[in-house]
Design a protein around this motif. Structure first.
Motif, mmCIF file in Angstrom:
data_model
loop_
_atom_site.group_PDB
_atom_site.id
_atom_site.type_symbol
_atom_site.label_atom_id
_atom_site.label_comp_id
_atom_site.label_asym_id
_atom_site.label_seq_id
_atom_site.Cartn_x
_atom_site.Cartn_y
_atom_site.Cartn_z
ATOM 1 N N ALA B 13 0.840 -1.193 0.000
ATOM 2 C CA ALA B 13 0.000 0.000 0.000
ATOM 3 C C ALA B 13 0.873 1.239 0.000
ATOM 4 C CB ALA B 13 -0.909 0.005 1.228
ATOM 5 N N LYS B 14 0.380 2.273 -0.636
ATOM 6 C CA LYS B 14 1.055 3.566 -0.562
ATOM 7 C C LYS B 14 0.640 4.240 0.733
ATOM 8 C CE LYS B 14 1.509 4.400 -5.507
ATOM 9 N NZ LYS B 14 1.137 5.277 -6.645
ATOM 10 N N ALA B 38 6.048 -7.610 13.809
ATOM 11 C CA ALA B 38 7.054 -6.843 13.074
ATOM 12 C C ALA B 38 8.241 -7.754 12.777
ATOM 13 C CB ALA B 38 7.485 -5.640 13.905
ATOM 14 N N LEU B 39 9.052 -7.347 11.835
ATOM 15 C CA LEU B 39 10.192 -8.155 11.405
ATOM 16 C C LEU B 39 11.123 -8.445 12.578
ATOM 17 C CD1 LEU B 39 11.424 -9.386 8.821
ATOM 18 C CD2 LEU B 39 12.806 -7.320 8.617
ATOM 19 N N GLY B 40 11.420 -9.713 12.814
ATOM 20 C CA GLY B 40 12.345 -10.090 13.873
ATOM 21 C C GLY B 40 11.771 -10.012 15.275
ATOM 22 N N GLU B 85 5.149 2.685 9.555
ATOM 23 C CA GLU B 85 5.316 1.857 10.747
ATOM 24 C C GLU B 85 4.241 0.770 10.866
ATOM 25 O OE1 GLU B 85 4.887 5.190 10.856
ATOM 26 O OE2 GLU B 85 3.381 5.761 12.373
ATOM 27 N N ASP B 86 3.243 0.816 9.991
ATOM 28 C CA ASP B 86 2.227 -0.239 9.986
ATOM 29 C C ASP B 86 2.716 -1.483 9.244
ATOM 30 O OD1 ASP B 86 -0.415 2.207 9.362
ATOM 31 O OD2 ASP B 86 0.557 1.613 11.246
ATOM 32 N N SER B 87 3.846 -1.370 8.559
ATOM 33 C CA SER B 87 4.394 -2.512 7.822
ATOM 34 C C SER B 87 4.711 -3.635 8.803
ATOM 35 C CB SER B 87 5.668 -2.109 7.070
ATOM 36 O OG SER B 87 5.383 -1.149 6.072
ATOM 37 N N ARG B 109 1.010 -10.181 4.968
ATOM 38 C CA ARG B 109 2.194 -9.315 5.058
ATOM 39 C C ARG B 109 1.880 -7.985 4.394
ATOM 40 N NH1 ARG B 109 7.653 -10.188 5.912
ATOM 41 N NH2 ARG B 109 7.214 -12.405 6.087
ATOM 42 N N LEU B 110 1.879 -6.922 5.192
ATOM 43 C CA LEU B 110 1.583 -5.573 4.698
ATOM 44 C C LEU B 110 2.869 -4.771 4.589
ATOM 45 C CD1 LEU B 110 -0.347 -3.190 4.018
ATOM 46 C CD2 LEU B 110 -0.460 -2.739 6.477
ATOM 47 N N THR B 111 3.092 -4.205 3.422
ATOM 48 C CA THR B 111 4.222 -3.304 3.206
ATOM 49 C C THR B 111 3.671 -1.953 2.800
ATOM 50 O OG1 THR B 111 5.606 -5.143 2.459
ATOM 51 C CG2 THR B 111 6.355 -2.913 1.923
ATOM 52 N N VAL B 112 4.023 -0.940 3.559
ATOM 53 C CA VAL B 112 3.569 0.420 3.265
ATOM 54 C C VAL B 112 4.746 1.232 2.738
ATOM 55 C CG1 VAL B 112 2.471 2.500 4.172
ATOM 56 C CG2 VAL B 112 1.842 0.257 5.095
#
Lengths: 110, 113
Positions: B13-14, B38-40, B85-87, B109-112
Motif C-alpha cells: 500500500a502507498k 514486526a520483522l524479527g 510503521e504499519d508494515s 504481510r503488509l508493506t507500506v
C-alpha cells in the motif's frame, strides 16, 4: 521492560545436538506456558503446552517451567535440519490473551 | 475449513491508503484474535473477539486500526491512512471457547511504501 524476555539468537548447531531455548517473565500471574514454532513465511504452530510448573515431554521435545524463578525452557534432543525455525515462547494469565516472546531463530546444519 | 485462512497473503500500500485484511477462522471456533508481528519480533496482541463481541481491543495501536466480526465468523482488520510503521505481518488466530490454544493463519504481510 517487556513482560516476556527471550534471547533472539540466532542459534546455530550441528545436526544431532541438544538445543536449549529459554524465556524469562515478570508477571507472576502467568499460569499457562507454550512454545510455538514458526517457519519462514508461515504462522506459528503450537509445539508444547504446559500448565503451571513442571516438565512435559513429547518425543524429542521437553518443556520445563520453573515458576519460582519465572523461567521456562524448551529442550530439543537429536536436533534435525527440519527443526530450523523460529521458536516463540508464549504465556497467559487467563485462558485467552497470549503474550509472546520475541522468538529465537534456530538453525540446525547437517 | 481445515485451518485459519487469511487474505490477501501480501499487500503493498502507498502511505495514506486504507487496507482491509480478512480472516476466516476454523469452523466452530468461537474466539478470534488479531496479532501484529514486526520483522524479527514476536507477535503482539491487537484485539480479541468472542463470537461477534469485541471483548478486548487494548492492543490496537491507534484509532486508525479497526476490527469487526459482524456475524461471529469472518473477521476484517481495517487500517486507515496507512503509515510506514504499519508494515508488518498481521496474524489471525482462532480457538474454541475458553481455550488459549490458538491456531494461527499464515498471516497477511503488509508493506507500506
Amino acid at each position: 521492560q517487556k513482560e516476556v524476555e527471550q534471547d533472539p539468537g540466532p542459534l546455530s548447531v550441528p545436526e544431532g545436538a541438544i538445543v536449549s531455548l529459554n524465556c524469562t517473565y515478570s508477571n507472576s500471574a502467568f499460569q499457562y506456558f507454550m512454545w510455538y514454532r514458526q517457519y519462514s513465511r508461515k504462522g506459528p504452530e503450537l509445539l508444547m503446552y504446559t500448565y503451571s510448573s513442571g516438565n512435559k515431554e513429547d518425543g524429542r521435545f521437553t518443556a520445563q517451567v520453573d515458576k519460582s524463578s519465572k523461567y521456562i525452557s524448551l529442550f530439543i534432543r537429536d536436533s534435525q535440519p527440519s527443526d530450523s525455525a523460529t521458536y516463540l515462547c508464549a504465556m497467559s494469565a487467563v485462558t485467552d490473551k497470549l503474550i509472546f516472546g520475541t522468538g529465537t531463530r534456530l538453525q540446525v546444519f547437517p | 475449513g481445515a485451518g485459519v485462512s487469511q487474505s490477501p497473503r501480501y499487500k503493498v500500500a502507498k502511505r495514506g491508503q486504507d487496507v482491509a485484511l480478512r480472516c476466516d477462522p476454523i469452523s466452530g471456533h468461537v474466539s478470534l484474535f488479531w496479532y501484529q508481528q514486526a520483522l524479527g519480533q514476536g507477535p503482539e496482541f491487537l484485539t480479541y473477539f468472542q463470537n461477534e463481541a469485541q471483548l478486548d481491543k487494548s492492543g490496537l495501536p491507534s484509532d486508525r486500526f479497526f476490527a469487526e466480526r459482524p456475524e461471529g465468523s469472518v473477521s476484517t482488520l481495517k487500517i486507515q491512512r496507512t503509515q510506514q510503521e504499519d508494515s508488518a505481518v498481521y496474524l489471525c488466530a482462532s480457538s474454541l471457547a475458553g481455550s488459549n490454544v490458538l491456531t494461527f493463519g499464515a498471516g497477511s504481510r503488509l508493506t507500506v511504501l
